[in-house]
Design a protein around this motif. Structure first.
Motif, PDB file in Angstrom:
ATOM      1  N   CYS A 120       2.932  -0.456  -6.274  1.00  0.00           N
ATOM      2  CA  CYS A 120       1.985   0.425  -5.584  1.00  0.00           C
ATOM      3  C   CYS A 120       1.844   1.783  -6.282  1.00  0.00           C
ATOM      4  O   CYS A 120       0.741   2.338  -6.361  1.00  0.00           O
ATOM      5  N   LEU A 121       2.949   2.322  -6.797  1.00  0.00           N
ATOM      6  CA  LEU A 121       2.905   3.646  -7.405  1.00  0.00           C
ATOM      7  C   LEU A 121       1.932   3.727  -8.589  1.00  0.00           C
ATOM      8  O   LEU A 121       1.167   4.701  -8.693  1.00  0.00           O
ATOM      9  N   PRO A 122       1.908   2.729  -9.494  1.00  0.00           N
ATOM     10  CA  PRO A 122       0.956   2.820 -10.604  1.00  0.00           C
ATOM     11  C   PRO A 122      -0.509   2.809 -10.167  1.00  0.00           C
ATOM     12  O   PRO A 122      -1.383   3.196 -10.944  1.00  0.00           O
ATOM     13  N   LEU A 123      -0.792   2.372  -8.935  1.00  0.00           N
ATOM     14  CA  LEU A 123      -2.173   2.376  -8.450  1.00  0.00           C
ATOM     15  C   LEU A 123      -2.758   3.787  -8.447  1.00  0.00           C
ATOM     16  O   LEU A 123      -3.967   3.964  -8.580  1.00  0.00           O
ATOM     17  N   LEU A 124      -1.890   4.785  -8.264  1.00  0.00           N
ATOM     18  CA  LEU A 124      -2.364   6.164  -8.290  1.00  0.00           C
ATOM     19  C   LEU A 124      -3.143   6.457  -9.567  1.00  0.00           C
ATOM     20  O   LEU A 124      -4.176   7.131  -9.539  1.00  0.00           O
ATOM     21  N   HIS A 125      -2.660   5.925 -10.666  1.00  0.00           N
ATOM     22  CA  HIS A 125      -3.238   6.253 -11.968  1.00  0.00           C
ATOM     23  C   HIS A 125      -4.484   5.432 -12.290  1.00  0.00           C
ATOM     24  O   HIS A 125      -5.088   5.606 -13.347  1.00  0.00           O
ATOM     25  N   THR A 126      -4.877   4.550 -11.351  1.00  0.00           N
ATOM     26  CA  THR A 126      -6.160   3.862 -11.494  1.00  0.00           C
ATOM     27  C   THR A 126      -7.285   4.667 -10.862  1.00  0.00           C
ATOM     28  O   THR A 126      -8.464   4.315 -11.023  1.00  0.00           O
ATOM     29  N   LEU A 127      -6.948   5.731 -10.119  1.00  0.00           N
ATOM     30  CA  LEU A 127      -7.954   6.534  -9.422  1.00  0.00           C
ATOM     31  C   LEU A 127      -8.670   7.485 -10.369  1.00  0.00           C
ATOM     32  O   LEU A 127      -8.108   7.918 -11.386  1.00  0.00           O
ATOM     33  N   HIS A 128      -9.894   7.825 -10.003  1.00  0.00           N
ATOM     34  CA  HIS A 128     -10.608   8.876 -10.722  1.00  0.00           C
ATOM     35  C   HIS A 128      -9.776  10.155 -10.622  1.00  0.00           C
ATOM     36  O   HIS A 128      -9.140  10.416  -9.583  1.00  0.00           O
ATOM     37  N   PRO A 129      -9.718  10.996 -11.669  1.00  0.00           N
ATOM     38  CA  PRO A 129      -8.863  12.190 -11.651  1.00  0.00           C
ATOM     39  C   PRO A 129      -9.038  13.071 -10.418  1.00  0.00           C
ATOM     40  O   PRO A 129      -8.047  13.579  -9.879  1.00  0.00           O
ATOM     41  N   ALA A 130     -10.276  13.258  -9.954  1.00  0.00           N
ATOM     42  CA  ALA A 130     -10.475  14.107  -8.769  1.00  0.00           C
ATOM     43  C   ALA A 130      -9.861  13.452  -7.530  1.00  0.00           C
ATOM     44  O   ALA A 130      -9.254  14.125  -6.686  1.00  0.00           O
ATOM     45  N   ASP A 131     -10.021  12.126  -7.413  1.00  0.00           N
ATOM     46  CA  ASP A 131      -9.418  11.413  -6.279  1.00  0.00           C
ATOM     47  C   ASP A 131      -7.895  11.416  -6.386  1.00  0.00           C
ATOM     48  O   ASP A 131      -7.197  11.560  -5.371  1.00  0.00           O
ATOM     49  N   LEU A 132      -7.395  11.252  -7.587  1.00  0.00           N
ATOM     50  CA  LEU A 132      -5.945  11.300  -7.800  1.00  0.00           C
ATOM     51  C   LEU A 132      -5.383  12.641  -7.337  1.00  0.00           C
ATOM     52  O   LEU A 132      -4.349  12.690  -6.653  1.00  0.00           O
ATOM     53  N   SER A 133      -6.073  13.730  -7.677  1.00  0.00           N
ATOM     54  CA  SER A 133      -5.621  15.057  -7.258  1.00  0.00           C
ATOM     55  C   SER A 133      -5.614  15.181  -5.738  1.00  0.00           C
ATOM     56  O   SER A 133      -4.665  15.715  -5.149  1.00  0.00           O
ATOM     57  N   SER A 134      -6.647  14.645  -5.084  1.00  0.00           N
ATOM     58  CA  SER A 134      -6.720  14.718  -3.618  1.00  0.00           C
ATOM     59  C   SER A 134      -5.618  13.890  -2.969  1.00  0.00           C
ATOM     60  O   SER A 134      -5.004  14.319  -1.985  1.00  0.00           O
ATOM     61  N   VAL A 135      -5.363  12.690  -3.513  1.00  0.00           N
ATOM     62  CA  VAL A 135      -4.312  11.833  -2.943  1.00  0.00           C
ATOM     63  C   VAL A 135      -2.949  12.490  -3.120  1.00  0.00           C
ATOM     64  O   VAL A 135      -2.126  12.503  -2.192  1.00  0.00           O
ATOM     65  N   ARG A 136      -2.707  13.060  -4.294  1.00  0.00           N
ATOM     66  CA  ARG A 136      -1.427  13.736  -4.512  1.00  0.00           C
ATOM     67  C   ARG A 136      -1.260  14.921  -3.547  1.00  0.00           C
ATOM     68  O   ARG A 136      -0.163  15.162  -3.032  1.00  0.00           O
ATOM     69  N   GLN A 137      -2.343  15.665  -3.340  1.00  0.00           N
ATOM     70  CA  GLN A 137      -2.252  16.830  -2.463  1.00  0.00           C
ATOM     71  C   GLN A 137      -1.909  16.421  -1.033  1.00  0.00           C
ATOM     72  O   GLN A 137      -1.024  16.995  -0.392  1.00  0.00           O
ATOM     73  N   VAL A 138      -2.612  15.404  -0.510  1.00  0.00           N
ATOM     74  CA  VAL A 138      -2.361  15.005   0.870  1.00  0.00           C
ATOM     75  C   VAL A 138      -0.969  14.390   1.010  1.00  0.00           C
ATOM     76  O   VAL A 138      -0.259  14.632   2.002  1.00  0.00           O
ATOM     77  N   LEU A 139      -0.533  13.620   0.012  1.00  0.00           N
ATOM     78  CA  LEU A 139       0.819  13.056   0.070  1.00  0.00           C
ATOM     79  C   LEU A 139       1.879  14.148  -0.050  1.00  0.00           C
ATOM     80  O   LEU A 139       2.967  14.030   0.532  1.00  0.00           O
ATOM     81  N   GLY A 140       1.552  15.222  -0.767  1.00  0.00           N
ATOM     82  CA  GLY A 140       2.477  16.351  -0.841  1.00  0.00           C
ATOM     83  C   GLY A 140       2.697  16.980   0.525  1.00  0.00           C
ATOM     84  O   GLY A 140       3.828  17.319   0.904  1.00  0.00           O
TER      85      GLY A 140
END
Length: 358
Positions: A120-140
């Protein structure tokens, strides 16, 4: 005069595999329904964010392992989520801790989720960079709330102290999700809402916080048995109650305690229902039909759950209150027959809330 360039929506991120979708469906049937209704551009970031949040939540909530071991695992998971490459998901120590933790899970779906974490963790890096940033922020935000949770609730019975602590907690683990959802909509779906973006962010935040408050009320008995009291000491004191009295009543019903709790219980449900009403206002402001339905469904199920909790009263401390599946299926049919119109959704919200229909 310079003409601004036309709005260019962010390209959608790649989708998820069938196995990952099955995993999502097993760990949350109701949220999986919402994700399947979402426009395609939103599905991957929302689903991946949810899977990882559910995994970190499982670590924070499970008492099968000592607190210090869970804190170490949550730290490792948080670092892997923030990592700039997929190599963190291959960390042997993270994999060892995850698999050891999975063996302690009695729920087969949560065990499968933890076993699948390295995938599941590598799925993060399949996201568009802007979406990746948003997902990281909310998970933070979410993992910060979970770290606070574990720090507050050590061995024995512990409680939040103030309503401000409760509001902060519900924002960290759920209100921020409403903001995240709104941010994704603004990025991918130009003109998606009838309301200004700032107002959508505000009521989206309240919606998420209301859903978390509903979880707190519904799960209060189990949380108290596990030594966690999310009802603030300051508020309980005004009713001559203590976390210890509530914990005792959750194990053995006590008429005096339940009577003392009744006014507070009603106030908490009123507050929660008002936040869910913000959620319906949020959903009804959405123009895309699928997005409107995906956003409305948790509020509709939540409204029915609040009504069931009202019927049960404080005795719900000793019960498991949940909207039955056959009622959820009937609700979906009624919405489908009504073509998901705003009028139908408003009528369903009032009906499920137990309000008189005009």
């Amino acid at each position: 005069m310079i003409t601004p360039p036309p709005f260019q929506p962010t390209p959608p991120s790649p989708g998820m595999s069938a196995a990952q979708r099955r995993l999502l469906r097993h760990v949350s049937r109701s949220f999986d329904l919402s994700i399947r209704l979402l426009p395609k551009a939103l599905q991957a970031p929302v689903a991946i964010g949810y899977l990882l949040a559910r995994a970190t939540d499982t670590v924070a909530d499970t008492t099968a392992l000592p607190l210090d071991q869970r804190q170490v695992l949550l730290d490792r998971m948080t670092q892997a989520i923030a990592a700039r490459s997929t190599s963190a998901s291959e960390d042997p120590e993270l994999q060892r801790l995850t698999q050891a933790f999975a063996t302690q899970q009695t729920d087969p779906h949560e065990r499968a989720l933890m076993q699948a974490l390295p995938q599941c963790l590598p799925l993060l890096h399949t996201l568009h960079p802007a979406d990746l940033s948003s997902v990281r922020q909310v998970l933070g935000h979410i993992t910060r709330g979970q770290h606070l949770d574990m720090a507050r609730f050590g061995p024995g019975l512990h409680a939040l102290q103030t309503e401000a602590e409760l509001a902060d907690y519900t924002w960290l683990v759920a209100g921020c999700v409403g903001e995240f959802w709104t941010e994704l909509c603004g990025r991918h779906l130009p003109g998606y809402s009838l309301l200004p973006q700032a107002e959508m962010m505000r009521i989206g935040r309240q919606y998420g916080m209301g859903l978390q408050r509903l979880n707190i009320i519904r799960d209060a008995g189990a949380d108290l048995a596990g030594g966690r009291c999310y009802w603030p000491v300051d508020t309980l004191t005004h009713a001559s109650l203590t976390p210890a009295k509530l914990a005792q009543a959750a194990q053995t019903p006590n008429t005096d305690t339940l009577l003392a709790l009744s006014p507070l219980y009603s106030q908490w449900l009123d507050h929660t229902h008002a936040q869910l009403a913000d959620g319906m206002r949020y959903a009804l402001a959405l123009k895309p039909l699928r997005l409107r339905l995906a956003s409305a469904l948790p509020a509709l199920i939540g409204a029915r759950t609040v009504a069931l909790l009202r019927q049960a009263g404080p005795a719900a401390l000793n019960q498991r209150v949940k909207m039955p599946r056959h009622e959820v299926r009937a609700l979906l049919w009624r919405i489908a027959l009504g073509l998901g119109s705003a009028a139908v959704l408003q009528k369903e919200f009032r009906k499920l809330s137990g309000e008189p229909l005009p």
